[in-house]
Scaffold this motif. Structure first.
Motif, PDB file in Angstrom:
ATOM      1  N   THR A   1      -2.180  -1.373   6.808  1.00 37.99           N
ATOM      2  CA  THR A   1      -3.034  -2.393   6.211  1.00 37.99           C
ATOM      3  C   THR A   1      -2.455  -2.882   4.890  1.00 37.99           C
ATOM      4  O   THR A   1      -2.417  -4.089   4.618  1.00 37.99           O
ATOM      5  N   LEU A   2      -1.991  -1.938   4.075  1.00 37.49           N
ATOM      6  CA  LEU A   2      -1.431  -2.302   2.771  1.00 37.49           C
ATOM      7  C   LEU A   2      -0.207  -3.191   2.925  1.00 37.49           C
ATOM      8  O   LEU A   2      -0.041  -4.158   2.178  1.00 37.49           O
TER       9      LEU A   2
ATOM     10  N   ARG B   1      -1.397  -6.599   3.675  1.00 36.30           N
ATOM     11  CA  ARG B   1      -2.200  -7.156   2.588  1.00 36.30           C
ATOM     12  C   ARG B   1      -1.296  -7.655   1.464  1.00 36.30           C
ATOM     13  O   ARG B   1      -1.571  -8.684   0.837  1.00 36.30           O
ATOM     14  N   LEU B   2      -0.208  -6.928   1.178  1.00 36.15           N
ATOM     15  CA  LEU B   2       0.757  -7.321   0.142  1.00 36.15           C
ATOM     16  C   LEU B   2       2.028  -7.815   0.815  1.00 36.15           C
ATOM     17  O   LEU B   2       3.114  -7.270   0.635  1.00 36.15           O
TER      18      LEU B   2
ATOM     19  N   ASP C   1      -2.713  -5.400  -9.105  1.00 34.41           N
ATOM     20  CA  ASP C   1      -2.992  -5.785  -7.713  1.00 34.41           C
ATOM     21  C   ASP C   1      -2.825  -4.595  -6.783  1.00 34.41           C
ATOM     22  O   ASP C   1      -3.635  -4.393  -5.864  1.00 34.41           O
TER      23      ASP C   1
ATOM     24  N   LYS D   1      -5.771  -2.127  -7.286  1.00 33.34           N
ATOM     25  CA  LYS D   1      -7.007  -2.589  -6.637  1.00 33.34           C
ATOM     26  C   LYS D   1      -6.956  -2.359  -5.127  1.00 33.34           C
ATOM     27  O   LYS D   1      -7.896  -1.841  -4.519  1.00 33.34           O
ATOM     28  N   ALA D   2      -5.827  -2.731  -4.528  1.00 36.02           N
ATOM     29  CA  ALA D   2      -5.703  -2.605  -3.071  1.00 36.02           C
ATOM     30  C   ALA D   2      -5.731  -1.149  -2.634  1.00 36.02           C
ATOM     31  O   ALA D   2      -6.399  -0.785  -1.654  1.00 36.02           O
ATOM     32  N   THR D   3      -5.010  -0.295  -3.338  1.00 37.80           N
ATOM     33  CA  THR D   3      -4.912   1.101  -2.898  1.00 37.80           C
ATOM     34  C   THR D   3      -6.167   1.903  -3.206  1.00 37.80           C
ATOM     35  O   THR D   3      -6.466   2.882  -2.519  1.00 37.80           O
TER      36      THR D   3
ATOM     37  N   GLU E   1      -9.149   0.572  -2.808  1.00 36.15           N
ATOM     38  CA  GLU E   1     -10.006   0.181  -1.680  1.00 36.15           C
ATOM     39  C   GLU E   1      -9.571   0.863  -0.387  1.00 36.15           C
ATOM     40  O   GLU E   1     -10.407   1.201   0.455  1.00 36.15           O
ATOM     41  N   LEU E   2      -8.270   1.102  -0.231  1.00 33.66           N
ATOM     42  CA  LEU E   2      -7.752   1.672   1.012  1.00 33.66           C
ATOM     43  C   LEU E   2      -7.628   3.187   0.969  1.00 33.66           C
ATOM     44  O   LEU E   2      -7.359   3.813   2.003  1.00 33.66           O
TER      45      LEU E   2
END
Length: 815
Positions: A617-618, A621-622, A655, A658-660, A662-663
């Motif tokens: 997913t990561l 997403r990036l 960034d 924030k993403a990691t 959430e994941l």
């Protein structure tokens, strides 16, 4: 079918044939009520006439459904259907079914409609409650009383208090229909059943209405239902053409939507479980269609699921055999129990009740495969054989109507509802007792708990598994300090042994006391306590399953093993030491997530390669960041990183943080990238390939990609056949299992007769737009519309050759 022995089966049949037609635990004179109309209440003459007209044989009727009571204020199903329920020309869409149920609720104080959620495509699911005015007025109060029986901790295990509640509360009987889209009869049967329960003043039905809350979800797979009606209507408008089969049922899966009660991935499963648990229902009864003429399959055949309370298996026998006896007494052929359903796997929708201290029920009623038409059916010898468990078998040739189906479903349901009404005290006592024994499990049966360590290398996958348990309404706690437990030492396999429980032991070795060891778990570890009401579903999912190869049941009906920690590749420690329950812990509230985010500072970032799904997913997403996969392990920033770890650059720390977070991915910031061999981990352009002959299995793949938010293009074998430059569009093409053999995938379907479109159109408005074709028949090979596939052309040539060879001989014989 293989059976244990004739003598066993015959003895069992005699035992349960002894169950009286009217239950032992009768509660008042109403329990003795005979089936049949109240002579003081008028009937709807026109509707009743149609019931008899559409029923193809008088013995496909019962005294419970051979009439329809009339009402001056409450409309019958004809108000929205234009004809009676079970008419040979009408399958209603979900909106028509819901329109009627809401009209019923508007017209009667005995009916209420609740919205219970939506499907993957946004269609509504509902539950319809039908009961007396008095019970409807105190639905919430009744739920509160049932909740006390469902969680004995709330009344301090006061058996006297529980008995008082069981004597006064009303059980909830939850009925679900049409989880399988081509099994199309339940919606109309349940529309009419709701009307009967609301209007009929006969003592038999009034007894049900006064003592049971009937809860109805008329359509479980709503997306597939509306597509089924689309295809039926297309067939009616094009009677001389072949309609396509139901390529897609739900948005993702077809028949296997009834295998989701463990994983809880589909919205329909989640909505039904939330409704069942929220209402503290006593029974969950799922309606299916396949067997002639009604198979009460919940009794099933051995082996039974090993984690169920024995009280439940007794309830299956009592309710099931009463159902068979009553319907046989009405003269309805082909009603039976047992059969070849082994009741081992807990994956079925109705098993939600079995694993949550209720009673699971399931009917297989004869159906015509998604049409309202009356069809001539010929049964096999095995289907009409008279056996110890099927003493009144179905007739071998029958003209079967949708009305016949509705008659059987309603009759069976009313018989079961009457049994629950008459035995409600005992069944609610059992509900309390099963709940109490679930809470007492650590000291009575074991284990005491399952522990998920905070130092598991795959915390993301651990959180995924625990979230499934949360969806199952399982309580989860988290340790606030380190704690220790005593565990048995795992045995080492002796020479020539297989290890584990089957390990061989030295012939001269004396029996040894099991060795134990102490294991410490860090703070933050998760604990699934077994002293809770829904300990059985947790134990069933987390433990190991053992299906004996010597079991008389040689052909398992479904899954034989499903151990979730193995499937998620995480550690779950089964603890029998009851001291684990004294560890310092707090109950978890809110969805469980793994810890994540960026630690430290630097321009390069490392994430350990542990195989967690969130890594994929990561990456997407990036998509503009530079991801490198290491080809060897390394140490940096005070941490060890496995081979296959990600090193990420060209991304802002904020960034990534924030993403990691959430994941649930831990990131270590580094001053510089490690000096190890790496290669780019690009965000590949993915296509998922499907055939037009079977989309069941690939739907699970699509669902997994959608849940992980990994983008893909959905293409068919026909798209591949037309595109000579797939490399220009895709880096990876995934072709999940599609069913059939390779030649059939290449050839497609026979090209005879008409094209069979699968398209969203004015005639088929509910077919999804994500996959469309003008003709489902062509396969992977390119060929003209009229050209048959090679093997079919070859067969036709061979057939023509043989016909020419035989023709002179036939002519000579004629002479």
């Amino acid at each position: 079918m293989k059976r244990r022995s004739l003598s066993f089966g015959f003895a069992l049949a005699l035992l349960f044939a002894a169950i009286p037609a009217h239950p032992v635990i009768a509660q008042g004179d109403a329990a003795a009520a005979k089936p049949g109309r109240d002579p003081k209440q008028p009937i709807d003459e026109e509707y009743t006439k149609k019931i008899r007209e559409y029923t193809t044989e008088p013995f496909f009727l019962s005294p419970l459904v051979d009439y329809l009571p009339a009402s001056k204020t409450v409309p019958t199903p004809k108000a929205t259907l234009g004809d009676i329920a079970g008419a040979p020309t009408k399958l209603p869409y979900s909106k028509e079914v819901y329109e009627y149920m809401r009209l019923l609720a508007k017209s009667s104080p005995r009916v209420r409609v609740f919205s219970i959620g939506t499907t993957e495509e946004g269609r509504e699911m509902i539950a319809v409650a039908v009961a007396s005015e008095a019970l409807i007025a105190k639905l919430d109060a009744n739920k509160a009383e049932l909740a006390k029986l469902g969680d004995p901790r709330t009344i301090n295990f006061n058996d006297a208090e529980a008995d008082k509640i069981a004597a006064s509360a009303a059980p909830v009987y939850y009925i679900t229909g049409t989880i399988h889209s081509t099994e199309a009869g339940a919606p109309t049967a349940l529309m009419e059943l709701a009307y009967r329960l609301a209007v009929d003043e006969s003592p038999y039905v009034k007894n049900i209405r006064d003592h049971v809350i009937t809860l109805i979800t008329p359509i479980v797979e709503v997306d597939g239902r509306d597509r089924t009606v689309d295809l039926y209507n297309w067939h009616v408008k094009h009677p001389n053409e072949v309609a396509p089969s139901l390529v897609y049922w739900g948005h993702y899966v077809a028949h296997d939507n009834n295998r989701d009660a463990m994983g809880m991935t589909l919205k329909l499963t989640q909505n039904v479980l939330n409704t069942y648990v929220g209402w503290k229902a006593t029974v969950l009864h799922d309606l299916h269609e396949s067997e002639a003429f009604l198979y009460d399959n919940t009794i099933g055949d051995g082996p039974y699921n090993a984690w169920l309370d024995p009280l439940l298996t007794n309830e299956w026998q009592m309710i099931g055999w009463n159902n068979v006896q009553e319907m046989t007494r009405y003269g309805m052929p082909g009603v039976y129990a047992h059969g070849d359903f082994d009741t081992w796997s807990p994956g079925y929708l109705m098993f939600i009740a079995a694993t949550h201290n209720g009673i699971s029920r399931l009917y297989e009623t004869f159906g015509n495969g998604g049409t309202a038409e009356t069809v001539d059916r010929t049964l096999t010898a095995a289907e009409t054989e008279r056996t110890w468990f099927r003493q009144n078998p179905p007739i071998p040739h029958v003209k079967w109507s949708l009305r016949n189906n509705n008659n059987y479903e309603q009759t069976g349901l009313l018989v079961s509802l009457a049994y629950v009404a008459n035995n409600r005290h005992q069944l609610l006592e059992n509900f309390y007792e099963k709940s109490k024994r679930s809470v007492q499990k650590p000291k009575v049966e074991g284990p005491a708990a399952y522990v998920f360590s905070a130092n598991d290398p795959r915390l993301g996958s651990q959180a995924e598994l625990l979230r499934i348990l949360q969806k199952q309404a399982v309580e989860i706690s988290r340790a606030t300090a380190p704690f220790s437990v005593t565990l048995p030492v795992k045995r080492v396999a002796a020479a020539g042994g297989r290890g584990g429980r089957g390990a061989a032991a030295a012939a001269d070795a004396p029996p040894a006391t099991p060795a134990t060891e102490t294991r410490e778990f860090p703070a933050g570890s998760y604990i699934v306590r077994m002293d809770q009401p829904y300990s059985r579903i947790a134990d069933a999912l987390l433990d190991y399953q053992y299906w004996s190869p010597n079991d008389p049941q040689k052909t398992p009906y479904d899954d034989t093993g499903w151990t979730f920690p193995e499937g998620f590749n995480v550690q779950a420690v089964r603890v029998t030491d009851v001291k684990v329950l004294d560890a310092p812990m707090q109950r978890v509230t809110g969805d469980i997530s793994a810890p994540g985010g960026v630690a430290g500072s630097g321009s390069a970032f490392a994430i350990n390669g542990n195989g967690d799904n969130a890594l994929a997913t990561l990456r997407y997403r990036l998509k503009d960041a530079d991801f490198q996969a290491t080809e060897e392990p390394f140490d940096a920033g005070g941490a060890h990183f496995n081979r296959g770890s990600f090193v990420i650059r060209n991304v802002a720390s904020a960034d990534l943080d924030k993403a990691t977070k959430e994941l649930g991915l831990k990131v270590t910031a580094l001053a510089a990238a490690p000096s190890v061999k790496m290669h780019p981990a690009r965000a590949a352009r993915i296509a998922i390939l499907h055939t037009w002959s079977g989309t069941q299995t690939e739907g699970w793949w699509r669902q997994a990609f959608d849940q992980l938010k990994v983008p893909y293009t959905y293409i068919s074998t026909q798209d591949v056949a037309k595109d000579a430059n797939l490399n220009a569009k895709y880096d990876v093409i995934l072709f999940p299992p599609a069913g059939g053999n390779g030649q059939a995938i290449i050839d497609g379907m026979p090209m005879w007769r008409n094209p069979m479109p699968w398209k969203n159109s004015a005639e088929t408005p509910n077919i999804g737009t994500w996959a469309q074709t003008d003709d489902v028949r062509p396969g992977l090979a390119r060929r003209s519309r009229r050209q048959p596939p090679p093997h079919q052309a070859r067969r036709r040539r061979q057939s023509d050759h043989l016909r020419r060879q035989r023709q002179p001989r036939r002519v000579q014989q004629q002479r």
